[in-house]
Design a protein around this motif. Sequence first.
Motif, PDB file in Angstrom:
ATOM      1  N   THR A 108       0.831  -1.218   0.000  1.00 22.17           N
ATOM      2  CA  THR A 108       0.000   0.000   0.000  1.00 22.17           C
ATOM      3  C   THR A 108       0.866   1.268   0.000  1.00 22.17           C
ATOM      4  O   THR A 108       1.869   1.338   0.694  1.00 22.17           O
ATOM      5  N   ASP A 109       0.427   2.245  -0.794  1.00 22.62           N
ATOM      6  CA  ASP A 109       1.050   3.571  -0.747  1.00 22.62           C
ATOM      7  C   ASP A 109       0.265   4.390   0.288  1.00 22.62           C
ATOM      8  O   ASP A 109      -0.884   4.772   0.058  1.00 22.62           O
ATOM      9  N   TRP A 110       0.896   4.631   1.442  1.00 23.44           N
ATOM     10  CA  TRP A 110       0.199   5.314   2.540  1.00 23.44           C
ATOM     11  C   TRP A 110       0.314   6.834   2.434  1.00 23.44           C
ATOM     12  O   TRP A 110      -0.200   7.551   3.287  1.00 23.44           O
ATOM     13  N   SER A 111       1.006   7.315   1.410  1.00 22.46           N
ATOM     14  CA  SER A 111       1.303   8.752   1.372  1.00 22.46           C
ATOM     15  C   SER A 111       0.211   9.583   0.690  1.00 22.46           C
ATOM     16  O   SER A 111       0.334  10.794   0.586  1.00 22.46           O
ATOM     17  N   ARG A 112      -0.836   8.913   0.160  1.00 24.29           N
ATOM     18  CA  ARG A 112      -1.892   9.668  -0.540  1.00 24.29           C
ATOM     19  C   ARG A 112      -3.244   9.427   0.142  1.00 24.29           C
ATOM     20  O   ARG A 112      -3.456   8.369   0.747  1.00 24.29           O
ATOM     21  N   TYR A 113      -4.163  10.388   0.011  1.00 27.14           N
ATOM     22  CA  TYR A 113      -5.531  10.139   0.446  1.00 27.14           C
ATOM     23  C   TYR A 113      -6.125   9.037  -0.434  1.00 27.14           C
ATOM     24  O   TYR A 113      -5.860   9.012  -1.645  1.00 27.14           O
ATOM     25  N   PRO A 114      -6.949   8.149   0.160  1.00 22.88           N
ATOM     26  CA  PRO A 114      -7.373   6.983  -0.616  1.00 22.88           C
ATOM     27  C   PRO A 114      -8.611   7.174  -1.493  1.00 22.88           C
ATOM     28  O   PRO A 114      -9.074   6.214  -2.107  1.00 22.88           O
ATOM     29  N   GLY A 115      -9.164   8.382  -1.550  1.00 22.13           N
ATOM     30  CA  GLY A 115     -10.436   8.605  -2.258  1.00 22.13           C
ATOM     31  C   GLY A 115     -10.525   7.950  -3.630  1.00 22.13           C
ATOM     32  O   GLY A 115     -11.475   7.203  -3.912  1.00 22.13           O
ATOM     33  N   ASP A 116      -9.531   8.193  -4.499  1.00 16.63           N
ATOM     34  CA  ASP A 116      -9.604   7.681  -5.869  1.00 16.63           C
ATOM     35  C   ASP A 116      -9.540   6.163  -5.937  1.00 16.63           C
ATOM     36  O   ASP A 116      -9.931   5.561  -6.936  1.00 16.63           O
ATOM     37  N   ASP A 117      -9.028   5.550  -4.881  1.00 16.70           N
ATOM     38  CA  ASP A 117      -8.870   4.092  -4.904  1.00 16.70           C
ATOM     39  C   ASP A 117     -10.164   3.358  -4.566  1.00 16.70           C
ATOM     40  O   ASP A 117     -10.220   2.134  -4.634  1.00 16.70           O
ATOM     41  N   GLU A 118     -11.187   4.117  -4.174  1.00 16.70           N
ATOM     42  CA  GLU A 118     -12.429   3.441  -3.802  1.00 16.70           C
ATOM     43  C   GLU A 118     -13.169   2.887  -5.009  1.00 16.70           C
ATOM     44  O   GLU A 118     -13.801   1.837  -4.952  1.00 16.70           O
ATOM     45  N   GLU A 119     -13.072   3.619  -6.142  1.00 11.75           N
ATOM     46  CA  GLU A 119     -13.886   3.269  -7.302  1.00 11.75           C
ATOM     47  C   GLU A 119     -13.621   1.851  -7.838  1.00 11.75           C
ATOM     48  O   GLU A 119     -14.571   1.100  -8.091  1.00 11.75           O
ATOM     49  N   PRO A 120     -12.343   1.443  -7.983  1.00  9.57           N
ATOM     50  CA  PRO A 120     -12.119   0.079  -8.507  1.00  9.57           C
ATOM     51  C   PRO A 120     -12.773  -0.998  -7.643  1.00  9.57           C
ATOM     52  O   PRO A 120     -13.336  -1.955  -8.171  1.00  9.57           O
ATOM     53  N   LEU A 121     -12.731  -0.834  -6.331  1.00  8.32           N
ATOM     54  CA  LEU A 121     -13.326  -1.862  -5.464  1.00  8.32           C
ATOM     55  C   LEU A 121     -14.850  -1.835  -5.574  1.00  8.32           C
ATOM     56  O   LEU A 121     -15.497  -2.875  -5.668  1.00  8.32           O
TER      57      LEU A 121
END
Length: 352
Positions: A61-74
Amino acid sequence: MTERVTLVRPEALQLQAVVHGSVAAAELKALGLAPDDVLDFSVNTNPLGPAPSVLQAVRETDWSRYPGDDEEPLRQRLAVRANVAPEQVVLGNGSAELIWLIALAALRTGDPVAIVGPTFGEYARAVRVVGATPIRVVDPGEAGAVRALFVCNPNNPTGQYRGLEDIQHMLDEHPERLLVLDEAYAPFVDDRWRSEALLERANLVILRSMTKDQALPGLRLGYLLAGPEVASAVERMRPPWSVNAGALRAGLAALEPAAEAHLLQAQALVAQSRRVLTDRLTHLGFEVEPSRANFVLVHVREGRCFRRALLPHGFVVRDCASFGLPDCVRIACRLPEDCQRLLEAVARVAGG
Ligand SMILES: Cc1ncc(COP(=O)(O)O)c(C=O)c1O
């Protein structure tokens, strides 16, 4: 005399915490035990632990960014599986967060809300948080025209599993009533029926817990499936970034074949352990509720004493007093060899 100013809602100070499973380090320390000295049968997660591929995904996991954009694929992946639109999927910081968000989105002060019990305590707490009124019913037929109805399937702590027709009837009988169907433990049911097809009805919310399937309760990941209106309202209530980047990575990895095979293997072991626990405990003279879940409810006369007696032997079971069942304990279906060890200790405790 100055009047006392209340800085918080008075009800907030009266809200009781719900008792959950597991064991506090302080309780173990008092007995001279360390967490590694005990086998925990009070928490109902995948007995194999997390799939290696899921743990690997979390490590990357890349912990350095806010995760907002990563929600869509899931959301997309879960939507395809359930054959619904992505807008009908809401992710949560465990399904516990979603229970609270449903209450915020759907309930108003004073609304009567039926909860089929005895069951998981967070439903009643979430209902109280928003000023609605929880009403415990044993039979869903007694619920009537309440604002919402909570049903846990299979039920924690009894292991009772309701069929499709039963749930369909509850939905059709009161289309104006929201039915929250918590399927946190459904992945461990043999021959489960699929509830997604019922989502054509606007009054259904299905809750799922990915932290249970993959034994990652410390990471926190759950999701719900609902009609577009309900899903949209719940999503609007959600705090930003409530699902962390590691949980999102874990969720995607959990849908890959390697993790699915891991879960299948766990399901078979759970079925074996459930049989062994039920047969042997019955043989030892205990009444065991027929369970379809990954835990069994056992009548032991005094749950608190039974739990305390097993602890020095290195086993934790769930005393069910907080469910209103002080004569019971709940025992998770861990690996068959672990269950064997527990049963030997139970035989010693019961015999002595
Ligand atoms: C019936 C039920 N639903 C939901 C939850 C919450 O699970 P999580 O928030 O870890 O997904 C639990 C946890 O014990 C549970 O027993």
